[in-house]
Design a protein around this motif. Structure first.
Motif, PDB file in Angstrom:
ATOM      1  N   ASP A 144       0.732  -1.281  -0.105  1.00  0.00           N
ATOM      2  CA  ASP A 144      -0.024  -0.165   0.092  1.00  0.00           C
ATOM      3  C   ASP A 144       0.951   1.103   0.141  1.00  0.00           C
ATOM      4  OD1 ASP A 144      -1.760   2.039   0.419  1.00  0.00           O
ATOM      5  OD2 ASP A 144      -3.090   0.873   1.814  1.00  0.00           O
ATOM      6  N   ARG A 172      -0.035   4.394  -0.152  1.00  0.00           N
ATOM      7  CA  ARG A 172      -0.589   5.785   0.250  1.00  0.00           C
ATOM      8  C   ARG A 172       0.089   6.285   1.395  1.00  0.00           C
ATOM      9  NH1 ARG A 172      -6.738   3.655   0.846  1.00  0.00           N
ATOM     10  NH2 ARG A 172      -5.485   1.568   1.789  1.00  0.00           N
ATOM     11  N   ASN A 231       0.643  -1.964   7.710  1.00  0.00           N
ATOM     12  CA  ASN A 231      -0.471  -1.798   7.428  1.00  0.00           C
ATOM     13  C   ASN A 231      -1.497  -1.485   8.348  1.00  0.00           C
ATOM     14  OD1 ASN A 231       0.290  -1.969   4.639  1.00  0.00           O
ATOM     15  ND2 ASN A 231      -0.726  -4.053   4.390  1.00  0.00           N
ATOM     16  N   ILE A 234      -3.827   6.709   6.341  1.00  0.00           N
ATOM     17  CA  ILE A 234      -4.375   6.469   4.897  1.00  0.00           C
ATOM     18  C   ILE A 234      -5.366   7.410   4.650  1.00  0.00           C
ATOM     19  CG2 ILE A 234      -5.308   4.710   3.655  1.00  0.00           C
ATOM     20  CD1 ILE A 234      -4.101   2.469   5.577  1.00  0.00           C
ATOM     21  N   ASN A 242      -3.973   0.028  -3.692  1.00  0.00           N
ATOM     22  CA  ASN A 242      -4.093   0.393  -2.123  1.00  0.00           C
ATOM     23  C   ASN A 242      -3.766  -0.856  -1.372  1.00  0.00           C
ATOM     24  OD1 ASN A 242      -4.800   3.050  -3.197  1.00  0.00           O
ATOM     25  ND2 ASN A 242      -6.897   2.955  -2.764  1.00  0.00           N
ATOM     26  N   GLY A 243      -2.949  -1.693  -1.619  1.00  0.00           N
ATOM     27  CA  GLY A 243      -2.691  -2.867  -0.927  1.00  0.00           C
ATOM     28  C   GLY A 243      -3.269  -4.028  -1.065  1.00  0.00           C
ATOM     29  N   SER A 244      -4.144  -3.919  -2.301  1.00  0.00           N
ATOM     30  CA  SER A 244      -4.962  -5.324  -2.772  1.00  0.00           C
ATOM     31  C   SER A 244      -4.623  -5.501  -4.349  1.00  0.00           C
ATOM     32  CB  SER A 244      -6.196  -4.970  -2.726  1.00  0.00           C
ATOM     33  OG  SER A 244      -6.805  -4.903  -1.472  1.00  0.00           O
TER      34      SER A 244
END
Length: 595
Positions: A297, A299, A417, A426, A486-488
């Motif tokens: 991620d 961000r 995270n 975030i 976004n981390g996915s």
């Protein structure tokens, strides 16, 4: 059966009405959201999938209709005919799309009555998921979920329109195919006409889309159901939907450019958001080094720092011994978090234990000292080197994990995270895309004691790494690429092997002998000899993409009829037992396993 509609036919959806229709006769149909009796005048909020319109039953308009409206209750299905009127100024509802108008009803038809629903059809009420899924047809009436399903439709239309414009062909591939388990378990389907034999539901159309490239259809796509019999999480389902594509005569850059264009089109059409392309690129090795995860991620900052070379000769034996045994020590700087309580730190220690970390060392950085049980084990030179490597400043809280690289990276990557969420770092309105490339081709499975494909066994290795196929497979890097948002991970693909000899070497490296890979993949190997073009592709998880678009925590929120975490459908009670006659036709007998 009586036609309750008769000559009544809907002229407008509820949210079509504005002050432009004042004075017009309209026919609306939908469900009763709420009913309010205000001293003789009855107000009903009528709902369809577009939204709500207020309809009014007044004895001054039609006495008979007004009397009939007394029977109306929540979730009744109505058809009404009436005249659009402007609301009085003091009755205008700015929160409703149709808040400036109402419909004075002259004709009412109760098309169906409804029992009291198990929960109100409203967004702002909490309902247990089991109750929701058991009554999914009612749950889907709620505005939030109607918007989600509409957004899914908009996303698929954007995908089809974009890929059609780029010369792709929408081609269906089989659902009943051959079982070639290489990862998750297959769903098996017994054959009645070939007793004792089984089809498998596809985990992906991978082999068929490659065969289409060999058939000359050089740009294929499909929005397709896939099936995996695996343990479920919030972002997994036993049946899920992929945006699948394959292209011939291309390299990584062309596939990535098309994928970026498609994603940009989806975000523009569904959210009205412009995303900046081309997207950032990050080597797998750099992603693991800096973020601990292959789906970082971006961000927020808070990068991991490898301090193994600093602590390998330190007096802190826990760190030094791990490094000597081939492990590593990494640090994570939680800026400004010096005031974390001991309980908060203990809770974070429990968190990293989920990822098999045996402990979480920490240092609180004060103006002129370190507060930590481990501070005394480091020399002044080591402290200075650590401070420089980690970027320590007064007020910081530093976390360390020492273990094998996989444990260290997973522990601190997920802690990163977790802390970002906890600290509010975030920006939920930001969309950060990154391509992660050059993954390892193989990983070693300690349980199976053999190599396994990190993606799938048809992924091409980097040409300069061919030399390692037989001698050191773990050195092989792949021509694979994942798109992370976004981390996915929302999409993943690769350039494929299009040479039979190289594909056979891949199978051999995976521990298959010639008899095994010929039995499983002989049809593919024969096709590779028939004039296979260079080709590659990518697949996007539609469910996960729409989940992010809609800001939902689970893909179950964007699937019309999802399964539970036990892979069951609470609405229809599937799976269910098969009857004796069915089993006999399939020559099957059920063996009960004692629990």
């Amino acid at each position: 059966m009586t036609d309750l509609l008769g000559d009544m036919r809907r002229t407008h959806n509820c949210c079509d009405l504005t002050t432009a229709q004042v004075g017009q006769e309209v026919v609306l149909m939908g469900w009763v959201q709420t009913r309010r009796d205000h001293g003789g005048v009855i107000f009903v909020d009528l709902r369809d999938r577009t939204g709500i319109a207020q309809v009014v039953f007044s004895p001054e308009v039609n006495t008979e209709v007004h009397e009939k409206a007394h029977a109306v209750r929540s979730e009744f299905v109505l058809g009404i005919r009436g005249t659009v009127a402007a609301r009085p100024d003091d009755m205008i509802n700015d929160k409703m799309v149709t808040g400036a108008i109402e419909v004075n009803v002259d004709e009412l038809r109760i098309l169906n009555r409804a029992v009291t629903p198990p929960f109100a059809v409203e967004d702002d009420i909490e309902v247990g998921e089991n109750i929701r899924l058991k009554n999914r047809h009612i749950d889907l009436r709620r505005p939030r979920y109607q918007k989600n399903i509409i957004a899914r439709h908009q996303a698929t239309q954007a995908v089809r329109g974009y890929l059609n414009s780029k010369g792709f062909l929408d081609i269906e591939t089989p659902f009943l195919t051959k079982s070639t388990p290489e990862g998750a378990r297959d769903y098996l389907v017994p054959s009645r006409v070939n007793q004792g034999l089984f089809y498998a539901l596809p985990q992906s159309p991978q082999l068929f889309k490659q065969l289409l490239m060999m058939s000359g259809f050089d740009r294929y796509y499909q929005i397709v159901k896939c099936f995996r019999d695996e343990d479920l999480r919030a972002d997994r389902q036993p049946e899920f939907t992929q945006i699948d594509m394959e292209l011939s005569f291309v390299g990584e850059e062309e596939i990535m450019a098309i994928a970026e264009g498609m994603v940009s089109k989806v975000f523009k059409d569904v959210l009205g958001v412009d995303v900046k392309a081309p997207f950032e690129h990050l080597l797998y090795a750099d992603a693991m080094d800096r973020y601990g995860l292959d789906k970082p991620d971006l961000r927020f900052d808070m990068e991991l720092k490898d301090v193994s070379s600093i602590v390998e000769t330190s007096g802190f034996k826990v760190f030094a011994d791990v490094v000597k045994k081939g492990g590593m020590v990494k640090a994570l700087n939680a800026k400004g978090c010096i005031d974390f309580s001991r309980k908060e730190i203990d809770d974070l220690t429990k968190f990293v234990s989920i990822y098999r970390a045996k402990g979480l060392a920490w240092i609180k950085v004060k103006e002129n000292e370190w507060q930590s049980p481990i501070a005394k084990f480091f020399t002044d030179d080591e402290k200075k080197a650590l401070a420089e490597r980690i970027g320590m400043e007064p007020g910081d809280l530093i976390f360390f994990v020492a273990d094998q690289p996989k444990v260290v990276n997973e522990s601190l990557g997920n802690l990163r995270n977790h802390l970002a969420e906890k600290l509010g770092l975030i920006n939920k309105d930001e969309f950060r895309f990154v391509w992660v490339t050059h993954f390892p081709l193989f990983e070693y499975d300690e349980t199976e004691k053999r190599y396994q494909s990190l993606h799938h066994p048809f992924t091409a290795p980097l040409e300069e790494d061919y030399q390692h196929i037989e001698t050191d497979p773990l050195k092989l890097r792949s021509r694979a690429y994942d798109l992370v948002l976004n981390g996915s991970e929302i999409g993943g693909g690769s350039i494929r092997i299009h040479d039979r000899a190289i594909q056979e070497r891949m199978f051999s490296a995976l521990g298959m002998d010639k008899e095994e890979y010929e039995e499983k993949f002989g049809f593919l190997l024969d096709a590779l000899e028939s004039g296979a073009p260079p080709h590659g592709g990518i697949a996007f998880g539609l469910d996960r993409l729409v989940m992010i678009l809609c800001g939902m925590p689970s893909i179950r929120d964007v699937i019309a009829f999802p399964k539970t975490q036990k892979a069951s459908c609470m609405l229809t009670d599937a799976p269910s037992e098969a009857g004796t006659a069915q089993l006999n036709e399939l020559a099957l007998r059920i063996k009960k396993i004692e629990s």
